[in-house]
Design a protein around this motif. Structure first.
Motif, PDB file in Angstrom:
ATOM      1  N   PHE A   1      34.356  45.109  38.116  1.00 22.59           N
ATOM      2  CA  PHE A   1      34.506  43.794  37.503  1.00 22.59           C
ATOM      3  C   PHE A   1      34.607  42.743  38.600  1.00 22.59           C
ATOM      4  O   PHE A   1      35.461  42.845  39.495  1.00 22.59           O
ATOM      5  CB  PHE A   1      35.743  43.741  36.616  1.00 22.59           C
ATOM      6  N   VAL A   2      33.723  41.757  38.515  1.00 19.49           N
ATOM      7  CA  VAL A   2      33.703  40.666  39.494  1.00 19.49           C
ATOM      8  C   VAL A   2      33.989  39.365  38.740  1.00 19.49           C
ATOM      9  O   VAL A   2      33.264  39.009  37.815  1.00 19.49           O
ATOM     10  CB  VAL A   2      32.346  40.586  40.216  1.00 19.49           C
ATOM     11  N   PHE A   3      35.039  38.658  39.169  1.00 18.66           N
ATOM     12  CA  PHE A   3      35.463  37.431  38.502  1.00 18.66           C
ATOM     13  C   PHE A   3      35.127  36.206  39.342  1.00 18.66           C
ATOM     14  O   PHE A   3      35.318  36.217  40.573  1.00 18.66           O
ATOM     15  CB  PHE A   3      36.969  37.445  38.246  1.00 18.66           C
ATOM     16  N   ASP A   4      34.633  35.183  38.677  1.00 16.74           N
ATOM     17  CA  ASP A   4      34.620  33.853  39.269  1.00 16.74           C
ATOM     18  C   ASP A   4      36.053  33.318  39.205  1.00 16.74           C
ATOM     19  O   ASP A   4      36.868  33.813  38.426  1.00 16.74           O
ATOM     20  CB  ASP A   4      33.661  32.955  38.495  1.00 16.74           C
ATOM     21  N   LYS A   5      36.383  32.322  40.021  1.00 17.48           N
ATOM     22  CA  LYS A   5      37.762  31.819  40.031  1.00 17.48           C
ATOM     23  C   LYS A   5      37.942  30.636  39.086  1.00 17.48           C
ATOM     24  O   LYS A   5      38.597  30.749  38.052  1.00 17.48           O
ATOM     25  CB  LYS A   5      38.176  31.419  41.455  1.00 17.48           C
ATOM     26  N   THR A   6      37.308  29.520  39.422  1.00 18.29           N
ATOM     27  CA  THR A   6      37.560  28.278  38.689  1.00 18.29           C
ATOM     28  C   THR A   6      37.018  28.363  37.262  1.00 18.29           C
ATOM     29  O   THR A   6      35.836  28.618  37.047  1.00 18.29           O
ATOM     30  CB  THR A   6      36.924  27.077  39.414  1.00 18.29           C
TER      31      THR A   6
ATOM     32  N   THR B   1      34.265  33.212  44.834  1.00 19.80           N
ATOM     33  CA  THR B   1      34.449  31.794  44.572  1.00 19.80           C
ATOM     34  C   THR B   1      33.780  30.967  45.657  1.00 19.80           C
ATOM     35  O   THR B   1      33.633  31.417  46.804  1.00 19.80           O
ATOM     36  CB  THR B   1      35.945  31.438  44.489  1.00 19.80           C
ATOM     37  N   GLY B   2      33.395  29.782  45.300  1.00 19.17           N
ATOM     38  CA  GLY B   2      32.879  28.847  46.285  1.00 19.17           C
ATOM     39  C   GLY B   2      33.981  28.068  46.966  1.00 19.17           C
ATOM     40  O   GLY B   2      33.725  27.268  47.866  1.00 19.17           O
ATOM     41  N   ASP B   3      35.227  28.307  46.543  1.00 19.90           N
ATOM     42  CA  ASP B   3      36.372  27.584  47.090  1.00 19.90           C
ATOM     43  C   ASP B   3      36.759  28.141  48.461  1.00 19.90           C
ATOM     44  O   ASP B   3      36.303  29.211  48.871  1.00 19.90           O
ATOM     45  CB  ASP B   3      37.552  27.702  46.125  1.00 19.90           C
TER      46      ASP B   3
ATOM     47  N   HIS C   1      39.101  29.813  51.476  1.00 17.07           N
ATOM     48  CA  HIS C   1      39.706  31.134  51.415  1.00 17.07           C
ATOM     49  C   HIS C   1      41.211  31.079  51.158  1.00 17.07           C
ATOM     50  O   HIS C   1      41.756  31.958  50.491  1.00 17.07           O
ATOM     51  CB  HIS C   1      39.435  31.898  52.714  1.00 17.07           C
ATOM     52  N   ASN C   2      41.889  30.071  51.665  1.00 20.20           N
ATOM     53  CA  ASN C   2      43.318  29.966  51.389  1.00 20.20           C
ATOM     54  C   ASN C   2      43.579  29.823  49.898  1.00 20.20           C
ATOM     55  O   ASN C   2      44.470  30.462  49.339  1.00 20.20           O
ATOM     56  CB  ASN C   2      43.915  28.767  52.136  1.00 20.20           C
ATOM     57  N   CYS C   3      42.808  28.962  49.244  1.00 22.00           N
ATOM     58  CA  CYS C   3      42.945  28.789  47.797  1.00 22.00           C
ATOM     59  C   CYS C   3      42.599  30.086  47.063  1.00 22.00           C
ATOM     60  O   CYS C   3      43.297  30.496  46.131  1.00 22.00           O
ATOM     61  CB  CYS C   3      42.052  27.647  47.324  1.00 22.00           C
ATOM     62  N   ALA C   4      41.516  30.740  47.486  1.00 24.13           N
ATOM     63  CA  ALA C   4      41.109  31.990  46.849  1.00 24.13           C
ATOM     64  C   ALA C   4      42.180  33.059  46.987  1.00 24.13           C
ATOM     65  O   ALA C   4      42.493  33.785  46.037  1.00 24.13           O
ATOM     66  CB  ALA C   4      39.791  32.473  47.458  1.00 24.13           C
ATOM     67  N   MET C   5      42.781  33.151  48.183  1.00 23.36           N
ATOM     68  CA  MET C   5      43.790  34.168  48.410  1.00 23.36           C
ATOM     69  C   MET C   5      45.055  33.885  47.615  1.00 23.36           C
ATOM     70  O   MET C   5      45.751  34.800  47.175  1.00 23.36           O
ATOM     71  CB  MET C   5      44.103  34.273  49.899  1.00 23.36           C
ATOM     72  N   THR C   6      45.379  32.616  47.428  1.00 26.88           N
ATOM     73  CA  THR C   6      46.534  32.266  46.610  1.00 26.88           C
ATOM     74  C   THR C   6      46.365  32.780  45.185  1.00 26.88           C
ATOM     75  O   THR C   6      47.274  33.379  44.605  1.00 26.88           O
ATOM     76  CB  THR C   6      46.746  30.739  46.602  1.00 26.88           C
ATOM     77  N   ILE C   7      45.193  32.542  44.617  1.00 24.45           N
ATOM     78  CA  ILE C   7      44.918  33.013  43.255  1.00 24.45           C
ATOM     79  C   ILE C   7      44.863  34.541  43.222  1.00 24.45           C
ATOM     80  O   ILE C   7      45.358  35.174  42.277  1.00 24.45           O
ATOM     81  CB  ILE C   7      43.598  32.417  42.745  1.00 24.45           C
TER      82      ILE C   7
ATOM     83  N   PHE D   1      29.957  40.886  35.722  1.00 25.52           N
ATOM     84  CA  PHE D   1      30.344  39.593  36.294  1.00 25.52           C
ATOM     85  C   PHE D   1      30.910  38.709  35.189  1.00 25.52           C
ATOM     86  O   PHE D   1      30.287  38.523  34.139  1.00 25.52           O
ATOM     87  CB  PHE D   1      29.148  38.907  36.947  1.00 25.52           C
ATOM     88  N   VAL D   2      32.099  38.171  35.440  1.00 25.44           N
ATOM     89  CA  VAL D   2      32.774  37.292  34.482  1.00 25.44           C
ATOM     90  C   VAL D   2      32.840  35.905  35.093  1.00 25.44           C
ATOM     91  O   VAL D   2      33.469  35.720  36.137  1.00 25.44           O
ATOM     92  CB  VAL D   2      34.193  37.799  34.162  1.00 25.44           C
ATOM     93  N   GLY D   3      32.156  34.951  34.471  1.00 19.01           N
ATOM     94  CA  GLY D   3      32.087  33.630  35.076  1.00 19.01           C
ATOM     95  C   GLY D   3      32.072  32.507  34.068  1.00 19.01           C
ATOM     96  O   GLY D   3      32.050  32.707  32.858  1.00 19.01           O
ATOM     97  N   ASP D   4      32.077  31.300  34.624  1.00 19.42           N
ATOM     98  CA  ASP D   4      32.096  30.096  33.806  1.00 19.42           C
ATOM     99  C   ASP D   4      31.494  28.971  34.644  1.00 19.42           C
ATOM    100  O   ASP D   4      32.013  28.658  35.706  1.00 19.42           O
ATOM    101  CB  ASP D   4      33.530  29.757  33.404  1.00 19.42           C
ATOM    102  N   GLY D   5      30.405  28.396  34.153  1.00 17.35           N
ATOM    103  CA  GLY D   5      29.815  27.284  34.893  1.00 17.35           C
ATOM    104  C   GLY D   5      28.368  27.538  35.260  1.00 17.35           C
ATOM    105  O   GLY D   5      27.905  28.668  35.305  1.00 17.35           O
TER     106      GLY D   5
END
Length: 930
Positions: free
Chosen positions: A549-554, A716-718, A720-726, A763-767
């Motif tokens: 399972f691969v998730f998008d973040k935002t 995520t396209g965000d 890495h600090n933000c990605a790691m927080t989530i 893949f689970v995404g939105d956008g």
């Protein structure tokens, strides 16, 4: 290529052999490109070239296969992406003169209306099928123009919904077979009394030749019992058997056979054997012995079949309950408000089909909302349970969206219509369900193959059984079964073989389960688009690491409702650029994009802008939207006349621009902000720090997946600090996080995860930037808050709960519901196929006489009853899916402990110099373990 799509209602299909016959014959017609047939909904969708064929020819072809066919619709075929601006309409004209005036005048062309088809009804009325742009003209305007310009009467034909509902509930079929069942049951009771009841209870009636076992005076060797049996059997064979004879004859003309062929053959054999026996007794003038007659078998077979058809259609109607409920959600009428907020305000009741975009509708307490819209006045609570699966009422206020088909609570509101026809949310759900029910799961290929060869193989087996026992029976006269009339005994064996087998069970095993499974999904806010999805998820359920399972973040793991926490100008060059000059041009550029990050930036800019100062320092000359990266534009500084290249985006875009100070900003981002940089040439002049919240059930969803041995990744396209927080908050392994990834990069990562060929990637995404990855993955899952492109690209669509409610509950847990529904549905399909195959593998040898050495045989009547039960039992088995319960999803203390360990591991990794934009290397991992 000019293409049309014709939809037919096909009655009389019993199994997959019928479906395959239609697909094969229609597929041979000139110009036919694609044929899809649904056994459960009794529809045939055909895409064809109108220059080479027409609906009437296709209808004749299907009728030649042995089925009753009617044309539901015939219209131009458009790809999904081409139908965004048009909706369908139907007008009924009452005379040929009115039709000629419409066609002769160019009124429709002037109004930009495309006539697709003209259909003639049995009442000599004419229905025009057309498409139009609802944003430029409405259906009431079209009717008014026709009446004014051409001086004719026209009405909107609104029977399509009722017709569809009738087809799904199968009222006509149930009533037809109920009537046949009552007639055949009466005949069966009389015949069973004559041939079995009285001889067993009062055997002296036969010995003493008491009526009806008395000989007819005129014809020697002919008895009243057989006269009554002949009349009853002839009536049943002609009255009820006619349906099967016609179907068999038409199918044999096209070189194929169906379940009707077996029914026709078995009842005809029983009837013919009885007639031959009676005639033989009359020729011999044998008055001392009653002939061997099995009229009761012929009658009982058709009785059981009629009973089975009635029960089967009742059960089938229950399988389409979800779709029927959705179709019935729309109200038939609504209250239109004319001259809203005017002293001459008027309210009239009109059909829901007459609604136009921007109409104002009065919604009273308890009323159904007729179409998608937005509240313009009033407060209320709305029940959207059949759309989202959530049972609680949802608070609504002005400017909140409402969905057509949902039920208003105790409030009184006025809504403005924003969507009509097939572009409403409910219509799209119904369309998705119908498309899913037309598809076939790969596992169904086996059932289709077996059904295609079933009838000829079975007839061959029946003939072999007859020949085998006929040659062997002279040596087995000491067996009770062959003690009397061995030819008669062999015929009964062959008849039982034909009767007992049932390809219907095989044909119903998969579609009944799929229809119920997709219906359960729709009732819980999950749209499953095809049968292949059910098999993929069901087959790979709990397969360890075989499915990733691969998730998008935002917008997927997070709510996607970012807010600007800070806006900071660069200290070094802040004197050269002024915030009040930059914010207007940033706002104007962001208005041209659809990424979730743009909305909070636009809002921040508008809040900070000085509305009184309308002059702008910067003018936009050129603009480029770099999907998944950001914006690049050429702007002119009006004060200096200098042209500048301004870019807005995240880390990925800054790397492309070779911004040297990027690492400094990343190191300073200790709070896990999403950062949007504003860069002129290659210098960052300012940046936005945005914060997002994870969905309430994201952590529980990831925990459930990991408990079931699914590897979980995040892309995520965000930064890495933000990605790691989530990732840490949701307990996703930091080694499975990809950050600062472009849309094309997401596809590359999906390909890498698929590279060994043994992994299935979901893949689970939105956008819109997730659409390529959704398509590239083995299975794409999109939440409905995403763009239409993302929803179209996905295989499963998760409908979010109401986005306007302050007490919103995120719907990511519905991913788990979708997995569980697919798993339960696929298991039910396998169970249905197992029992259908096991039934035939067990009953056919018994009918062929394998157990005769032990005195066990299968009478044709018992075989007929068993055959009937097999079809009904498969449908009832599928109906067990209706008792599906949502799985319990909750965080576990063990995983919370792992989450804390993940923070420690991330800090250790960062302390040894881990790169934020890439995964840790094997050396890093080993060092962390130490």
């Amino acid at each position: 290529m000019n293409k049309n799509i014709a939809i037919f209602n096909v009655k009389g299909m019993t199994c997959s052999a019928c479906v395959n016959a239609i697909i094969k014959q229609v597929g041979k017609c000139d110009g036919v490109e694609d044929v899809k047939v649904s056994l459960m909904t009794e529809t045939c969708h055909t895409i064809y070239d109108p220059n080479m064929s027409n609906p009437e020819e296709l209808q004749d072809t299907i009728e030649d296969c042995g089925f009753d066919v009617s044309i539901i619709s015939d219209s131009k075929y458009h790809e999904v992406s081409q139908e965004k601006l048009v909706v369908s309409g139907r007008l009924k004209l009452l005379s040929i003169s009115a039709l000629n005036r419409v066609i002769s005048k160019d009124l429709f062309e002037f109004l930009n209306i495309i006539i697709e088809n003209i259909q003639t009804t049995l009442d000599n009325e004419y229905i025009i099928h057309f498409k139009y742009d609802p944003h430029s003209i409405g259906i009431r305007d079209i009717i008014e123009k026709i009446q004014q310009e051409l001086n004719i009467q026209s009405t909107v034909d609104i029977n399509e919904l009722n017709d569809t509902t009738g087809q799904l509930t199968k009222c006509e079929e149930i009533e037809f077979w109920r009537s046949n069942c009552f007639k055949s049951c009466f005949a069966a009771m009389v015949s069973m009394t004559l041939y079995m009841g009285l001889p067993l209870l009062i055997p002296k009636m036969i010995e003493n030749r008491i009526f009806p076992y008395k000989e007819v005076p005129i014809v020697k060797g002919f008895f009243y019992r057989d006269l009554i049996g002949f009349l009853l059997a002839t009536y049943i064979q002609v009255r009820i058997g006619y349906y099967f004879y016609v179907s068999t004859w038409k199918s044999l003309k096209n070189g194929h056979s169906t379940m009707d062929t077996l029914i026709c053959l078995s009842t005809t054999v029983a009837f013919t054997v009885s007639m031959v026996s009676i005639i033989h007794n009359i020729i011999l003038q044998n008055s001392s012995k009653l002939p061997h007659v099995i009229f009761d078998t012929s009658i009982m077979l058709l009785t059981f079949i009629s009973l089975g058809k009635m029960l089967e259609n009742k059960a089938k109607s229950r399988t389409t309950t979800a779709l029927t409920k959705l179709l019935q959600l729309y109200p038939s009428s609504c209250i239109l408000v004319k001259n809203y907020l005017d002293s001459e305000q008027e309210m009239i009741t009109i059909s829901k089909d007459l609604l136009q975009i921007n109409d104002i509708v009065n919604i009273k307490p308890g009323m159904k909302i007729p179409s998608d819209g937005v509240i313009i006045s009033g407060f209320t609570q709305i029940d959207e349970s059949l759309m989202t699966g959530e049972s609680q009422l949802i608070n609504k206020k002005p400017k909140d969206d409402v969905i057509g088909g949902t039920i208003n609570g105790s409030g009184h509101v006025y809504i403005k219509i924003t969507s009509i026809g097939e572009h409403t949310k409910l219509a799209q759900i119904i369309s998705t369900m119908e498309r899913a029910q037309l598809t076939k799961a790969p596992i169904e290929t086996l059932a289709d193959f077996l059904a295609s060869i079933f009838v000829p193989v079975l007839i061959t087996m029946a003939l072999l059984s007859f020949i085998f026992w006929l040659f062997l029976s002279p040596y087995l006269t000491h067996w009770p079964y062959f003690a009397h009339d061995r030819v008669y005994a062999c015929i009964k064996l062959a008849t039982s073989v034909i009767v007992v087998a049932c390809p219907c069970a095989l044909g119903l095993a998969t579609p009944t389960a799929i229809i119920i499974g997709t219906g359960i999904g729709a009732e819980n806010g999950i749209l499953i688009k095809s049968a292949e999805v059910i098999e993929l998820l069901g087959h790979n359920f709990k397969q360890g690491g075989n499915t990733i399972f691969v998730f998008d973040k935002t917008g997927t793991l997070t709510k996607g409702k970012l807010r600007v926490e800070n806006f900071k100008m660069d200290d070094v060059i802040s004197s050269k650029y002024d915030e009040k000059d930059l914010l207007p041009v940033i706002r104007d550029l962001e208005l041209n994009t659809e990424h979730p990050i743009t909305k909070p930036i636009i809002k921040y800019c508008e809040d900070k802008m000085n509305q009184k100062d309308l002059t702008q320092r910067y003018q936009i000359l050129e603009f480029e939207n770099m999907t998944g990266l950001g914006i690049s534009a050429l702007i002119k500084d009006n004060s200096s006349g200098e042209n500048l290249k301004l870019s807005i985006g995240g880390t990925g875009l800054m790397k492309q621009l070779n911004v040297s100070t990027l690492s400094q900003y990343e190191m300073e981002n200790t709070h896990g902000y999403t950062i949007a940089f504003v860069c002129i040439d290659s210098d960052i002049i300012c940046h936005f720090e945005l914060l997002d919240e994870i969905k309430e059930d994201a952590k529980d969803t990831v925990a459930w997946l990991k408990q079931n041995n699914y590897p979980v990744y995040m892309i995520t396209g965000d930064n890495h600090n933000c990605a790691m927080t989530i990732a840490v908050e949701t307990n996703i392994d930091c080694r499975n996080v990809f950050s600062s990834i472009s849309p094309s990069g997401k596809c590359e990562i999906v390909e890498q995860l698929q590279s060994n060929g043994t992994k299935k990637v979901i893949f689970v995404g939105d956008g819109i930037n997730d659409s390529p990855a959704l398509v590239k993955s083995d299975l794409g899952v999109s939440v409905s808050s995403g763009t239409e492109v993302a929803i179209e690209a996905a295989d499963i669509v998760i409908l979010n709960d109401d986005i306007n409610s302050e007490s919103i509950q995120a719907s990511l847990k519905k991913l788990i519901f979708a997995i569980d529904i697919c798993d339960k549905t696929f298991k039910r399909i396998k169970l249905n196929l197992f029992w259908a195959l096991f039934y035939n593998m067990f009953m056919i040898p018994v009918a062929m006489g394998v157990l005769l050495p032990w005195g066990i045989s299968l009478h044709p009547m018992i075989a007929g009853f068993a055959m009937t039960l097999s079809s009904v039992s498969v449908v009832l088995s599928s109906l067990q899916l209706k008792f599906w319960k949502t799985p319990i999803v909750g965080a576990q203390s063990e995983l919370q402990t792992r989450s804390r360990f993940n923070w420690i591991r991330f800090d250790r990794w960062r302390s040894i110099g881990g790169q934020y934009s890439n995964l840790p290397t094997e050396d890093h991992i080993e060092m962390m373990e130490v």
